[in-house]
Design a protein around this motif. Structure first.
Motif, PDB file in Angstrom:
ATOM      1  N   ALA A  11      35.226  20.183  40.330  1.00  0.00           N
ATOM      2  CA  ALA A  11      34.734  21.354  40.722  1.00  0.00           C
ATOM      3  C   ALA A  11      35.648  22.078  42.003  1.00  0.00           C
ATOM      4  O   ALA A  11      35.845  23.279  41.813  1.00  0.00           O
ATOM      5  CB  ALA A  11      33.255  21.405  40.978  1.00  0.00           C
ATOM      6  N   VAL A  12      35.999  21.182  42.524  1.00  0.00           N
ATOM      7  CA  VAL A  12      36.902  21.624  43.871  1.00  0.00           C
ATOM      8  C   VAL A  12      38.259  22.145  43.485  1.00  0.00           C
ATOM      9  O   VAL A  12      38.496  23.169  43.925  1.00  0.00           O
ATOM     10  CB  VAL A  12      36.982  20.425  44.918  1.00  0.00           C
ATOM     11  N   ALA A  13      38.788  21.398  42.664  1.00  0.00           N
ATOM     12  CA  ALA A  13      40.291  21.854  42.077  1.00  0.00           C
ATOM     13  C   ALA A  13      39.993  22.894  41.246  1.00  0.00           C
ATOM     14  O   ALA A  13      40.919  23.887  41.270  1.00  0.00           O
ATOM     15  CB  ALA A  13      40.603  20.574  41.158  1.00  0.00           C
ATOM     16  N   ALA A  14      38.912  23.284  40.503  1.00  0.00           N
ATOM     17  CA  ALA A  14      38.856  24.494  39.864  1.00  0.00           C
ATOM     18  C   ALA A  14      38.667  25.601  40.708  1.00  0.00           C
ATOM     19  O   ALA A  14      39.484  26.689  40.195  1.00  0.00           O
ATOM     20  CB  ALA A  14      37.750  24.286  38.516  1.00  0.00           C
ATOM     21  N   ALA A  15      37.762  25.353  41.635  1.00  0.00           N
ATOM     22  CA  ALA A  15      37.487  26.639  42.696  1.00  0.00           C
ATOM     23  C   ALA A  15      38.954  26.916  43.360  1.00  0.00           C
ATOM     24  O   ALA A  15      39.458  28.179  43.381  1.00  0.00           O
ATOM     25  CB  ALA A  15      36.736  26.092  43.643  1.00  0.00           C
ATOM     26  N   ALA A  16      39.815  25.732  43.719  1.00  0.00           N
ATOM     27  CA  ALA A  16      40.994  26.211  44.465  1.00  0.00           C
ATOM     28  C   ALA A  16      42.001  26.783  43.336  1.00  0.00           C
ATOM     29  O   ALA A  16      42.835  27.900  43.776  1.00  0.00           O
ATOM     30  CB  ALA A  16      41.654  24.897  44.907  1.00  0.00           C
ATOM     31  N   TYR A  17      41.893  26.718  42.054  1.00  0.00           N
ATOM     32  CA  TYR A  17      42.833  26.936  41.161  1.00  0.00           C
ATOM     33  C   TYR A  17      42.483  28.592  41.039  1.00  0.00           C
ATOM     34  O   TYR A  17      43.423  29.532  40.743  1.00  0.00           O
ATOM     35  CB  TYR A  17      42.679  26.516  39.795  1.00  0.00           C
ATOM     36  N   VAL A  18      41.308  28.836  40.897  1.00  0.00           N
ATOM     37  CA  VAL A  18      40.824  30.268  40.636  1.00  0.00           C
ATOM     38  C   VAL A  18      41.064  31.106  41.797  1.00  0.00           C
ATOM     39  O   VAL A  18      41.519  32.249  41.701  1.00  0.00           O
ATOM     40  CB  VAL A  18      39.204  30.381  40.183  1.00  0.00           C
ATOM     41  N   LEU A  19      40.791  30.683  43.112  1.00  0.00           N
ATOM     42  CA  LEU A  19      41.032  31.323  44.212  1.00  0.00           C
ATOM     43  C   LEU A  19      42.523  31.530  44.535  1.00  0.00           C
ATOM     44  O   LEU A  19      42.836  32.865  45.143  1.00  0.00           O
ATOM     45  CB  LEU A  19      40.326  30.673  45.527  1.00  0.00           C
ATOM     46  N   SER A  20      43.304  30.462  44.199  1.00  0.00           N
ATOM     47  CA  SER A  20      44.666  30.835  44.594  1.00  0.00           C
ATOM     48  C   SER A  20      45.302  31.873  43.381  1.00  0.00           C
ATOM     49  O   SER A  20      45.964  32.745  44.071  1.00  0.00           O
ATOM     50  CB  SER A  20      45.606  29.730  44.178  1.00  0.00           C
ATOM     51  N   TRP A  21      44.871  31.639  42.278  1.00  0.00           N
ATOM     52  CA  TRP A  21      45.184  32.791  41.382  1.00  0.00           C
ATOM     53  C   TRP A  21      44.712  34.393  41.828  1.00  0.00           C
ATOM     54  O   TRP A  21      45.383  35.333  41.988  1.00  0.00           O
ATOM     55  CB  TRP A  21      44.636  32.551  40.024  1.00  0.00           C
ATOM     56  N   ILE A  22      43.557  34.632  42.010  1.00  0.00           N
ATOM     57  CA  ILE A  22      42.975  35.753  42.575  1.00  0.00           C
ATOM     58  C   ILE A  22      43.730  36.228  43.942  1.00  0.00           C
ATOM     59  O   ILE A  22      44.194  37.377  43.835  1.00  0.00           O
ATOM     60  CB  ILE A  22      41.333  35.538  42.897  1.00  0.00           C
ATOM     61  N   ALA A  23      43.955  35.476  44.902  1.00  0.00           N
ATOM     62  CA  ALA A  23      44.489  35.824  46.152  1.00  0.00           C
ATOM     63  C   ALA A  23      45.934  36.179  45.794  1.00  0.00           C
ATOM     64  O   ALA A  23      46.563  37.234  46.290  1.00  0.00           O
ATOM     65  CB  ALA A  23      44.433  34.659  47.135  1.00  0.00           C
ATOM     66  N   GLY A  24      46.604  35.487  44.929  1.00  0.00           N
ATOM     67  CA  GLY A  24      48.090  35.766  44.784  1.00  0.00           C
ATOM     68  C   GLY A  24      48.273  37.187  43.827  1.00  0.00           C
ATOM     69  O   GLY A  24      49.006  37.769  44.191  1.00  0.00           O
ATOM     70  N   LEU A  25      47.230  37.308  42.867  1.00  0.00           N
ATOM     71  CA  LEU A  25      47.550  38.510  42.134  1.00  0.00           C
ATOM     72  C   LEU A  25      47.162  39.777  43.170  1.00  0.00           C
ATOM     73  O   LEU A  25      47.776  40.965  42.981  1.00  0.00           O
ATOM     74  CB  LEU A  25      46.466  38.713  41.083  1.00  0.00           C
ATOM     75  N   LEU A  26      46.289  39.686  44.218  1.00  0.00           N
ATOM     76  CA  LEU A  26      46.030  40.624  45.070  1.00  0.00           C
ATOM     77  C   LEU A  26      47.321  40.938  46.120  1.00  0.00           C
ATOM     78  O   LEU A  26      47.405  42.123  46.295  1.00  0.00           O
ATOM     79  CB  LEU A  26      44.655  40.314  46.018  1.00  0.00           C
TER      80      LEU A  26
END
Length: 225
Positions: free
Chosen positions: A16-31
């Protein structure tokens, strides 16, 4: 249905922690991502893009490819450990996931190379095309990873039917949408939808596997208590 989750699992929350980091990294990077030139843009335009938008390119790549790649590796190891799968399925989950993560880190390295130092315009274009080519390979691996990881979660009793259906749709969309990276512009919307669905799937599988593991490791009341 029998499960393969062990009675005691170390770090059951890791997926769950790794998945959250993956999703947040993607979203922040796209922004943070600047508008990139088209793949068929003149080499001089591509070189100018890297020269003018260097910091934004590196910052975005660090998140979308760098930290997201590390988070994907963490999700891979976490899923393999927490689901407790063995044999060929475990090797498939780890091998495919780690390879996809390595390609993501390679994309970050290529982006940094394109920004740092002086390059001929043709070299800048080659690096842009190389990043897209690696992206095609990575997306194919992510499709395979979604399939095997969901299978592992199902064997651990942690994948609801809707997650298995989502994974099947995701695999198809990723494979079809990846053609947008090689010039099929009509499939750009499919690629965008598939990437959003990928983030949703990653968050869901990480959460569900972690929740299942926690329920399996919760102390049981003593008889007669």
């Amino acid at each position: 249905m029998s499960t393969t989750v062990p009675v005691a699992v170390r770090s059951p929350n890791a997926p769950a922690v790794a998945a959250a980091a993956y999703v947040l990294s993607w979203i922040a990077g796209l922004l943070l991502a600047p508008a990139a030139p088209e793949r068929d843009a003149p080499p001089a335009e591509i070189a100018g893009f890297y020269a003018d938008s260097g910091p934004a390119v590196v910052s975005s790549a660090l998140l979308v490819h760098g930290t997201a790649g590390l988070a994907l590796a963490g999700l891979t190891i976490g899923l393999a450990r927490v689901t407790g799968v063995r044999g060929g399925l475990r090797r498939a989950v780890v091998g495919i996931g780690i390879t996809a993560a390595a390609l993501s880190l390679l994309q970050f390295a290529l982006a940094v190379t394109a920004v740092v130092g002086e390059h001929a315009a043709t070299t800048s274009r080659t690096l842009l095309l190389a990043i897209d080519f690696v992206d095609v390979l990575k997306i194919a691996l992510l499709a395979a990873f979604a399939a095997v990881a969901t299978t592992a979660a199902a064997r651990a009793g942690a994948a609801a039917r809707w997650l298995q259906v989502t994974a099947a749709v995701l695999v198809l969309l990723l494979l079809v949408g990846s053609a947008a990276l090689v010039g099929v512009d009509a499939l750009v919307p499919v690629l965008e939808i598939s990437l959003l669905l990928l983030l949703a799937w990653a968050a869901a599988v990480g959460y569900l596997v972690a929740r299942s593991a926690r329920s399996q490791t919760r102390p049981q009341p003593a008889p007669g208590a």
